[in-house]
Design a protein around this motif. Structure first.
Motif, PDB file in Angstrom:
ATOM      1  N   ARG A   9       0.829  -1.201   0.000  1.00  0.00           N
ATOM      2  CA  ARG A   9       0.000   0.000   0.000  1.00  0.00           C
ATOM      3  C   ARG A   9       0.867   1.256   0.000  1.00  0.00           C
ATOM      4  NH1 ARG A   9      -1.800   3.428   3.951  1.00  0.00           N
ATOM      5  NH2 ARG A   9      -0.642   2.287   5.526  1.00  0.00           N
ATOM      6  N   CYS A  10       0.449   2.241  -0.767  1.00  0.00           N
ATOM      7  CA  CYS A  10       1.113   3.541  -0.796  1.00  0.00           C
ATOM      8  C   CYS A  10       0.757   4.303   0.488  1.00  0.00           C
ATOM      9  CB  CYS A  10       0.669   4.336  -2.026  1.00  0.00           C
ATOM     10  SG  CYS A  10       1.446   5.955  -2.153  1.00  0.00           S
ATOM     11  N   ARG A  11       1.757   4.841   1.147  1.00  0.00           N
ATOM     12  CA  ARG A  11       1.559   5.538   2.420  1.00  0.00           C
ATOM     13  C   ARG A  11       1.459   7.052   2.262  1.00  0.00           C
ATOM     14  NH1 ARG A  11       5.523   5.169   6.143  1.00  0.00           N
ATOM     15  NH2 ARG A  11       3.973   5.587   7.730  1.00  0.00           N
ATOM     16  N   LEU A  12       1.355   7.534   1.016  1.00  0.00           N
ATOM     17  CA  LEU A  12       1.288   8.978   0.799  1.00  0.00           C
ATOM     18  C   LEU A  12       0.160   9.673   1.567  1.00  0.00           C
ATOM     19  CD1 LEU A  12       2.204   9.667  -2.936  1.00  0.00           C
ATOM     20  CD2 LEU A  12       3.395  10.443  -0.895  1.00  0.00           C
ATOM     21  N   PRO A  13      -1.050   9.120   1.627  1.00  0.00           N
ATOM     22  CA  PRO A  13      -2.106   9.841   2.351  1.00  0.00           C
ATOM     23  C   PRO A  13      -1.722  10.180   3.797  1.00  0.00           C
ATOM     24  CG  PRO A  13      -3.083   8.106   1.049  1.00  0.00           C
ATOM     25  CD  PRO A  13      -1.585   7.904   0.990  1.00  0.00           C
ATOM     26  N   GLU A  14      -1.165   9.213   4.516  1.00  0.00           N
ATOM     27  CA  GLU A  14      -0.805   9.489   5.910  1.00  0.00           C
ATOM     28  C   GLU A  14       0.416  10.398   6.009  1.00  0.00           C
ATOM     29  OE1 GLU A  14       1.198   5.507   7.553  1.00  0.00           O
ATOM     30  OE2 GLU A  14      -0.442   5.162   6.126  1.00  0.00           O
ATOM     31  N   LEU A  15       1.359  10.250   5.096  1.00  0.00           N
ATOM     32  CA  LEU A  15       2.537  11.116   5.110  1.00  0.00           C
ATOM     33  C   LEU A  15       2.171  12.555   4.762  1.00  0.00           C
ATOM     34  CD1 LEU A  15       5.035   8.644   3.409  1.00  0.00           C
ATOM     35  CD2 LEU A  15       5.030   9.347   5.814  1.00  0.00           C
ATOM     36  N   LEU A  16       1.231  12.723   3.847  1.00  0.00           N
ATOM     37  CA  LEU A  16       0.754  14.067   3.520  1.00  0.00           C
ATOM     38  C   LEU A  16       0.042  14.691   4.722  1.00  0.00           C
ATOM     39  CD1 LEU A  16      -0.552  13.516  -0.116  1.00  0.00           C
ATOM     40  CD2 LEU A  16       1.378  14.962   0.571  1.00  0.00           C
ATOM     41  N   ARG A  17      -0.792  13.902   5.407  1.00  0.00           N
ATOM     42  CA  ARG A  17      -1.481  14.406   6.612  1.00  0.00           C
ATOM     43  C   ARG A  17      -0.464  14.850   7.664  1.00  0.00           C
ATOM     44  NH1 ARG A  17      -5.023  10.406   5.661  1.00  0.00           N
ATOM     45  NH2 ARG A  17      -4.031   8.941   7.084  1.00  0.00           N
ATOM     46  N   GLN A  18       0.550  13.999   7.897  1.00  0.00           N
ATOM     47  CA  GLN A  18       1.577  14.329   8.891  1.00  0.00           C
ATOM     48  C   GLN A  18       2.317  15.612   8.524  1.00  0.00           C
ATOM     49  OE1 GLN A  18       4.126  10.902   9.144  1.00  0.00           O
ATOM     50  NE2 GLN A  18       2.543   9.617  10.062  1.00  0.00           N
ATOM     51  N   LYS A  46       3.288   2.952  -9.995  1.00  0.00           N
ATOM     52  CA  LYS A  46       4.279   2.901  -8.922  1.00  0.00           C
ATOM     53  C   LYS A  46       5.320   3.980  -9.181  1.00  0.00           C
ATOM     54  CE  LYS A  46       3.747  -2.055  -8.662  1.00  0.00           C
ATOM     55  NZ  LYS A  46       4.334  -3.320  -9.075  1.00  0.00           N
ATOM     56  N   MET A  47       5.822   4.552  -8.113  1.00  0.00           N
ATOM     57  CA  MET A  47       6.882   5.542  -8.245  1.00  0.00           C
ATOM     58  C   MET A  47       8.184   4.853  -8.628  1.00  0.00           C
ATOM     59  SD  MET A  47       6.599   8.025  -4.952  1.00  0.00           S
ATOM     60  CE  MET A  47       5.222   7.465  -3.968  1.00  0.00           C
ATOM     61  N   VAL A  55      10.139  12.809  -3.916  1.00  0.00           N
ATOM     62  CA  VAL A  55       8.963  12.924  -3.051  1.00  0.00           C
ATOM     63  C   VAL A  55       9.374  12.826  -1.577  1.00  0.00           C
ATOM     64  CG1 VAL A  55       6.796  11.780  -2.392  1.00  0.00           C
ATOM     65  CG2 VAL A  55       7.357  12.110  -4.809  1.00  0.00           C
ATOM     66  N   SER A  56      10.266  11.913  -1.264  1.00  0.00           N
ATOM     67  CA  SER A  56      10.673  11.725   0.132  1.00  0.00           C
ATOM     68  C   SER A  56      11.411  12.951   0.672  1.00  0.00           C
ATOM     69  CB  SER A  56      11.504  10.458   0.299  1.00  0.00           C
ATOM     70  OG  SER A  56      12.743  10.572  -0.369  1.00  0.00           O
ATOM     71  N   GLU A  64      11.859   4.487   1.268  1.00  0.00           N
ATOM     72  CA  GLU A  64      11.173   3.229   1.593  1.00  0.00           C
ATOM     73  C   GLU A  64       9.960   3.450   2.485  1.00  0.00           C
ATOM     74  OE1 GLU A  64      14.888   3.338   4.290  1.00  0.00           O
ATOM     75  OE2 GLU A  64      14.434   3.821   2.212  1.00  0.00           O
ATOM     76  N   ASP A  65       9.829   4.643   3.075  1.00  0.00           N
ATOM     77  CA  ASP A  65       8.661   4.962   3.899  1.00  0.00           C
ATOM     78  C   ASP A  65       7.415   5.260   3.068  1.00  0.00           C
ATOM     79  OD1 ASP A  65      10.237   4.769   6.191  1.00  0.00           O
ATOM     80  OD2 ASP A  65      10.628   6.935   6.261  1.00  0.00           O
ATOM     81  N   LEU A  66       7.586   5.445   1.771  1.00  0.00           N
ATOM     82  CA  LEU A  66       6.465   5.832   0.916  1.00  0.00           C
ATOM     83  C   LEU A  66       5.496   4.684   0.633  1.00  0.00           C
ATOM     84  CD1 LEU A  66       8.428   8.057  -1.604  1.00  0.00           C
ATOM     85  CD2 LEU A  66       7.013   8.805   0.323  1.00  0.00           C
ATOM     86  N   TYR A  67       5.944   3.457   0.868  1.00  0.00           N
ATOM     87  CA  TYR A  67       5.112   2.274   0.638  1.00  0.00           C
ATOM     88  C   TYR A  67       5.227   1.325   1.811  1.00  0.00           C
ATOM     89  CZ  TYR A  67       4.515   3.399  -4.316  1.00  0.00           C
ATOM     90  OH  TYR A  67       4.175   4.016  -5.502  1.00  0.00           O
ATOM     91  N   GLU A  68       4.197   0.534   2.012  1.00  0.00           N
ATOM     92  CA  GLU A  68       4.339  -0.666   2.828  1.00  0.00           C
ATOM     93  C   GLU A  68       4.994  -1.685   1.912  1.00  0.00           C
ATOM     94  OE1 GLU A  68       0.458  -1.766   4.186  1.00  0.00           O
ATOM     95  OE2 GLU A  68       0.478  -0.257   5.762  1.00  0.00           O
TER      96      GLU A  68
END
Length: 76
Positions: A9-18, A46-47, A55-56, A64-68
């Motif tokens: 799963r892409c973690r962008l939504p939570e990283l953007l919120r943070q 996929k990026m 992006v990071s 590597e934090d951008l995806y599970e």
């Protein structure tokens, strides 16, 4: 032993919120179209590694934090 890493799963939504950013903010700061960001989140695309690096840096995280990650280990 073989180890394989696959995109989860892409973690962008939570990283953007943070980061208190929107998809449009990320698009503006990286130069990538908002449609690409939406495609990454929806797993339609996929990026690449170089994209993940860009992006990071904006999100102040590691690429590597951008995806599970789904890790598969095969024994010989």
């Amino acid at each position: 032993m073989q180890t394989r890493f696959d995109y989860g799963r892409c973690r962008l939504p939570e990283l953007l919120r943070q980061s208190k950013m929107t998809q449009q903010d990320l698009a503006d700061r990286t130069g990538y179209p908002k449609s690409n960001i939406s495609d990454w989140i929806a797993r339609r695309k996929k990026m690449s590694f170089t994209t993940a690096m860009s992006v990071s840096r904006v999100l102040n995280c590691h690429p590597e934090d951008l995806y599970e990650w789904v890790i598969t280990i095969k024994e010989p």
